[in-house]
Write a protein that holds these residues in place. Structure first.
Motif, short mmCIF file in Angstrom:
data_model
loop_
_atom_site.label_atom_id
_atom_site.label_comp_id
_atom_site.label_asym_id
_atom_site.label_seq_id
_atom_site.Cartn_x
_atom_site.Cartn_y
_atom_site.Cartn_z
N GLU A 85 0.82 -1.21 0.00
CA GLU A 85 0.00 0.00 0.00
C GLU A 85 0.86 1.26 0.00
N ASP A 86 2.02 1.21 0.66
CA ASP A 86 2.94 2.35 0.60
C ASP A 86 3.36 2.62 -0.84
N PHE A 87 3.78 1.56 -1.55
CA PHE A 87 4.20 1.71 -2.94
C PHE A 87 3.05 2.23 -3.81
N LEU A 88 1.85 1.66 -3.63
CA LEU A 88 0.71 2.09 -4.44
C LEU A 88 0.32 3.53 -4.13
N THR A 89 0.47 3.92 -2.86
CA THR A 89 0.20 5.32 -2.49
C THR A 89 1.17 6.27 -3.18
N LEU A 90 2.44 5.89 -3.20
CA LEU A 90 3.44 6.72 -3.86
C LEU A 90 3.12 6.88 -5.34
N VAL A 91 2.72 5.78 -5.98
CA VAL A 91 2.39 5.81 -7.40
C VAL A 91 1.17 6.70 -7.67
N SER A 92 0.22 6.72 -6.75
CA SER A 92 -1.04 7.44 -6.98
C SER A 92 -0.94 8.94 -6.72
N ARG A 93 0.23 9.42 -6.27
CA ARG A 93 0.32 10.83 -5.92
C ARG A 93 0.39 11.75 -7.14
N GLU A 94 0.68 11.19 -8.32
CA GLU A 94 0.67 11.99 -9.54
C GLU A 94 -0.27 11.34 -10.54
N ARG A 169 9.97 3.02 -19.51
CA ARG A 169 8.67 2.72 -20.11
C ARG A 169 8.57 3.31 -21.51
N THR A 170 8.96 4.57 -21.67
CA THR A 170 8.88 5.23 -22.97
C THR A 170 9.89 4.63 -23.95
N LEU A 171 11.09 4.36 -23.47
CA LEU A 171 12.14 3.83 -24.34
C LEU A 171 11.78 2.45 -24.88
N ILE A 172 11.26 1.58 -24.04
CA ILE A 172 10.98 0.20 -24.43
C ILE A 172 9.64 0.07 -25.14
N ASP A 173 8.60 0.66 -24.57
CA ASP A 173 7.24 0.47 -25.09
C ASP A 173 6.73 1.65 -25.92
N GLU A 174 7.49 2.74 -25.95
CA GLU A 174 7.05 3.96 -26.62
C GLU A 174 5.72 4.46 -26.06
N LEU A 175 5.57 4.25 -24.75
CA LEU A 175 4.39 4.71 -24.02
C LEU A 175 4.84 5.42 -22.75
N PRO A 176 4.06 6.37 -22.26
CA PRO A 176 4.44 7.04 -21.02
C PRO A 176 4.17 6.13 -19.82
N PRO A 177 4.87 6.36 -18.71
CA PRO A 177 4.52 5.62 -17.49
C PRO A 177 3.14 6.06 -17.02
N THR A 178 2.38 5.13 -16.51
CA THR A 178 1.04 5.45 -16.00
C THR A 178 0.87 4.78 -14.64
N GLN A 179 -0.14 5.20 -13.92
CA GLN A 179 -0.42 4.57 -12.63
C GLN A 179 -0.71 3.08 -12.82
N GLU A 180 -1.50 2.75 -13.83
CA GLU A 180 -1.84 1.35 -14.05
C GLU A 180 -0.60 0.51 -14.34
N PHE A 181 0.29 1.02 -15.20
CA PHE A 181 1.51 0.29 -15.52
C PHE A 181 2.37 0.09 -14.28
N LEU A 182 2.56 1.13 -13.50
CA LEU A 182 3.42 1.03 -12.32
C LEU A 182 2.81 0.13 -11.25
N ARG A 183 1.48 0.19 -11.08
CA ARG A 183 0.84 -0.71 -10.12
C ARG A 183 1.04 -2.17 -10.51
N SER A 184 0.86 -2.46 -11.80
CA SER A 184 1.03 -3.85 -12.24
C SER A 184 2.49 -4.27 -12.13
N TYR A 185 3.40 -3.35 -12.38
CA TYR A 185 4.84 -3.65 -12.26
C TYR A 185 5.21 -3.94 -10.80
#
Length: 199
Positions: A85-94, A169-185
């Protein structure tokens, strides 16, 4: 002399400081670090260049402090009682839009820092090292709670894993980092590496 400098520095209000930092970040996005000048910052913020140098010392320090000011609060203050939950909270701040803009900016600054030792030093001293220290506090609390083994070999790589996902994320997938991506990671990579259940 030091007392005089301290008095002068204290004249800038927090609101004015926030305005200056916002202007610096706008200019960075417009022209990049190398083309950013203290003259341009002074003009954009209706400040004197002497004030900028007196307050921040130079462009590297001003940029690093603007980046730090742009961060959404202290990492070390996040304490939900659960590492996941700490990690997910950090991800959700932006939100995703802010995350994309900041990712682009950090990538550009990282490139600039490779050829500018003063910028590299300022970023490490004023931004990277303090944030790593705060992040380690979050992880240490998980160790103290018994969620993590103190001898877990992945402990020293937690920051690398999280920043790596954000930065590449952008370099490999040509997509921006997102909350969903980081949560799943976090659930698929970071927590399993640490031996922490994801549910």
């Amino acid at each position: 002399m030091a007392e005089v400098a301290t008095v002068r520095r204290s004249r800038i209000t927090p609101e004015r400081e926030a305005e200056l930092y916002a202007a610096v970040l706008e200019l960075l996005r417009e022209v990049g670090y190398d083309a950013l000048t203290m003259d341009a910052v002074a003009a954009r913020t209706r400040s004197s260049k002497a004030t900028l140098y007196r307050q921040w010392g130079g462009k590297p320090e001003l940029v690093a402090k603007a980046m730090k000011h742009n961060k959404p609060g202290s990492i070390g203050d996040v304490d939900t009682g659960s590492l996941r939950e700490d990690f997910l909270t950090l991800v959700s701040r932006e939100d995703d839009c802010t995350m994309e803009r900041n990712s682009d900016l950090m990538r550009a600054l990282a490139m600039a820092a490779h050829s500018n030792p003063d910028l590299m030093r300022a970023l490490k001293e004023l931004l990277v090292e303090p944030e790593m220290s705060e992040f380690h506090r979050v992880v240490q609390r998980a160790v103290d709670r018994g969620e993590l083994r103190a001898d877990c070999p992945a402990l020293e790589y937690v920051v690398h894993m999280l920043i790596g996902a954000f930065a590449t994320r952008t370099l490999i997938d040509e997509l921006p980092p997102t909350q969903e991506f980081l949560r799943s990671y976090i659930d698929a990579v970071v927590l399993p590496a640490l031996g922490v259940p994801t549910t």
